[in-house]
Design a protein around this motif. Sequence first.
Motif, short mmCIF file in Angstrom:
data_model
loop_
_atom_site.label_atom_id
_atom_site.label_comp_id
_atom_site.label_asym_id
_atom_site.label_seq_id
_atom_site.Cartn_x
_atom_site.Cartn_y
_atom_site.Cartn_z
N PRO A 277 32.04 31.64 12.62
CA PRO A 277 31.40 32.70 11.86
C PRO A 277 30.12 33.19 12.52
O PRO A 277 29.45 32.45 13.25
CB PRO A 277 31.09 32.02 10.52
N ALA A 278 29.78 34.44 12.26
CA ALA A 278 28.56 35.03 12.82
C ALA A 278 27.35 34.23 12.37
O ALA A 278 27.22 33.84 11.22
CB ALA A 278 28.43 36.48 12.36
N GLY A 279 26.45 33.98 13.32
CA GLY A 279 25.23 33.25 13.01
C GLY A 279 25.39 31.74 12.97
O GLY A 279 24.45 31.02 12.67
N GLN A 280 26.56 31.25 13.27
CA GLN A 280 26.82 29.81 13.23
C GLN A 280 27.16 29.33 14.63
O GLN A 280 28.04 29.88 15.30
CB GLN A 280 27.96 29.50 12.28
N SER A 281 26.45 28.31 15.10
CA SER A 281 26.68 27.80 16.44
C SER A 281 27.93 26.95 16.47
O SER A 281 28.42 26.49 15.45
CB SER A 281 25.46 26.96 16.89
N ALA A 282 28.42 26.71 17.68
CA ALA A 282 29.63 25.90 17.83
C ALA A 282 29.42 24.49 17.31
O ALA A 282 30.32 23.86 16.76
CB ALA A 282 30.04 25.86 19.31
N SER A 283 28.18 23.96 17.45
CA SER A 283 27.90 22.60 16.99
C SER A 283 27.92 22.51 15.47
O SER A 283 28.08 21.43 14.92
CB SER A 283 26.54 22.13 17.52
N GLN A 284 27.75 23.66 14.78
CA GLN A 284 27.77 23.65 13.32
C GLN A 284 29.17 23.85 12.76
O GLN A 284 29.42 23.57 11.60
CB GLN A 284 26.84 24.75 12.78
N SER A 285 30.08 24.37 13.56
CA SER A 285 31.42 24.65 13.08
C SER A 285 32.21 23.36 12.88
O SER A 285 31.96 22.35 13.53
CB SER A 285 32.16 25.54 14.08
N ILE A 286 33.16 23.41 11.97
CA ILE A 286 34.07 22.29 11.77
C ILE A 286 35.28 22.55 12.65
O ILE A 286 36.04 23.49 12.44
CB ILE A 286 34.48 22.18 10.29
N GLY A 287 35.47 21.72 13.67
CA GLY A 287 36.48 21.97 14.67
C GLY A 287 37.88 21.56 14.25
O GLY A 287 38.06 20.67 13.40
N ARG B 141 43.02 22.96 5.69
CA ARG B 141 43.01 24.43 5.73
C ARG B 141 41.72 24.97 5.13
O ARG B 141 41.11 25.91 5.66
CB ARG B 141 44.22 24.97 4.97
N ALA B 142 41.27 24.37 4.02
CA ALA B 142 40.03 24.81 3.40
C ALA B 142 38.83 24.55 4.31
O ALA B 142 37.94 25.40 4.42
CB ALA B 142 39.85 24.10 2.06
N LEU B 143 38.80 23.42 4.99
CA LEU B 143 37.69 23.10 5.88
C LEU B 143 37.63 24.05 7.07
O LEU B 143 36.55 24.44 7.52
CB LEU B 143 37.80 21.66 6.36
N LEU B 144 38.80 24.42 7.59
CA LEU B 144 38.84 25.28 8.78
C LEU B 144 38.46 26.72 8.48
O LEU B 144 38.29 27.52 9.40
CB LEU B 144 40.22 25.21 9.43
N SER B 145 38.32 27.08 7.20
CA SER B 145 37.80 28.41 6.87
C SER B 145 36.28 28.46 7.05
O SER B 145 35.66 29.50 6.81
CB SER B 145 38.16 28.77 5.42
N GLN B 146 35.68 27.36 7.49
CA GLN B 146 34.24 27.24 7.75
C GLN B 146 33.44 27.57 6.49
O GLN B 146 32.56 28.44 6.48
CB GLN B 146 33.81 28.15 8.92
N PRO B 147 33.69 26.86 5.39
CA PRO B 147 33.00 27.19 4.14
C PRO B 147 31.56 26.68 4.12
O PRO B 147 31.19 25.77 4.86
CB PRO B 147 33.84 26.45 3.09
N LYS B 148 30.79 27.27 3.26
CA LYS B 148 29.44 26.79 2.98
C LYS B 148 29.46 25.81 1.80
O LYS B 148 28.54 25.05 1.60
CB LYS B 148 28.53 27.97 2.65
#
Length: 382
Positions: free
Chosen positions: A109-119, A152-159
């Motif tokens: 997502p915009a504004g989110q670094s790769a280290s913050q994403s759930i891979g 699937r829910a986690l990979l949507s990169q939720p807050k």
Amino acid sequence: MRDLANSINAQFRGQLGRFRLDAAFTVPATGITGLFGPSGCGKSTVLRCIAGLQQLPGSRFSIAGDTWQDESLFRKAHQRPIGYVFQEASLFQHLSVKGNLLYGAPGQPAGQSASQSIGFDEVLELLGLVPLLDRSPRHLSGGERQRVAIGRALLSQPKLLLMDEPLSALDRLTKDDILPFLERLHERLSLPVIYVSHDITEIERLADHLVLMRAGAVIASGPLTKLQSDPTLPLAASRDAAVNFDAIVQRYDSDYGLVTLQLEGAELLVPAPPVAAGERRRVRIAAGDVSLARQLPQQSTILNALPTKIVSATPLNSSEMVVVLALGSGGDGARLLARVTRRSWDQLQLATGQQVIAQVKGVALAPGRGQTVRSVSRIPPT
């Protein structure tokens, strides 16, 4: 006053047919918050309001300082960065497990670094999904389907992750199989979760904080242990009343198969398989497994005889009382409950403020939750 930048703040009020919702709470924007109450009390309605699926005029919701709705603003469901896990997995039958996992994944997502994403690989490892990737949902068990839905829910990169009775459609053995995966998620990800259930055993095993509901209203919210040991709330008066603690392993006695656990104000000896020092373990002490003595027993098969102070005693009925105890000789440690008869209370001449020995006849030790915590959420820890 709670730091609003690190909190989830909800106020939902309105009429829905014949049902009135008047639910307000503030909880940390980290960890798992259990939303608990009897069927029909409004738990799922609160989740629908958080998700933007139900709009009640004049309501408010914000997370970590980000307002999703108030008197002048209402973000629609597709504008809210949430992951939603329902009672039924609702997987796409024409897609493989891998296809279901990747469906709707936005990438970074915009504004989110790769280290913050759930891979993707991290989700596979956390939920044990690697052997299932090429399977059709038709060939999955109920527990496997629900693990895919969570992935699937986690990979949507939720807050924020919302879980609405995710285990209610599963039998007890399948629930026991999937709970360790949920504990692993809890330990490894800092993503905040609101977990709805009418099964207190799920809440006790997973939650850090608790919101209690009854008839559309919030009757209490706070740390799980604090609400469990509050004699004015229905949890302490129930037949299955208990208090949960997050303890640290001090050492393991391989000769006797006993682990020593440190919690606030006491050490506990618990039979267990080998475990490494420093691990965190959740323990459950039921009120019915705690008896009281005026003096330390000289000879007993009970391993745990703990100095405590009586904080309060509340009659449950004509024959029983629930007693709140503070661990430690000074009574400044964690609190636990004891269920005693009024006859014993009177014969021992017990009273609030007294120092007594709590004999703990049984301790339930949850499986290990590990030590590694990796923050992948945009929400800072409290």
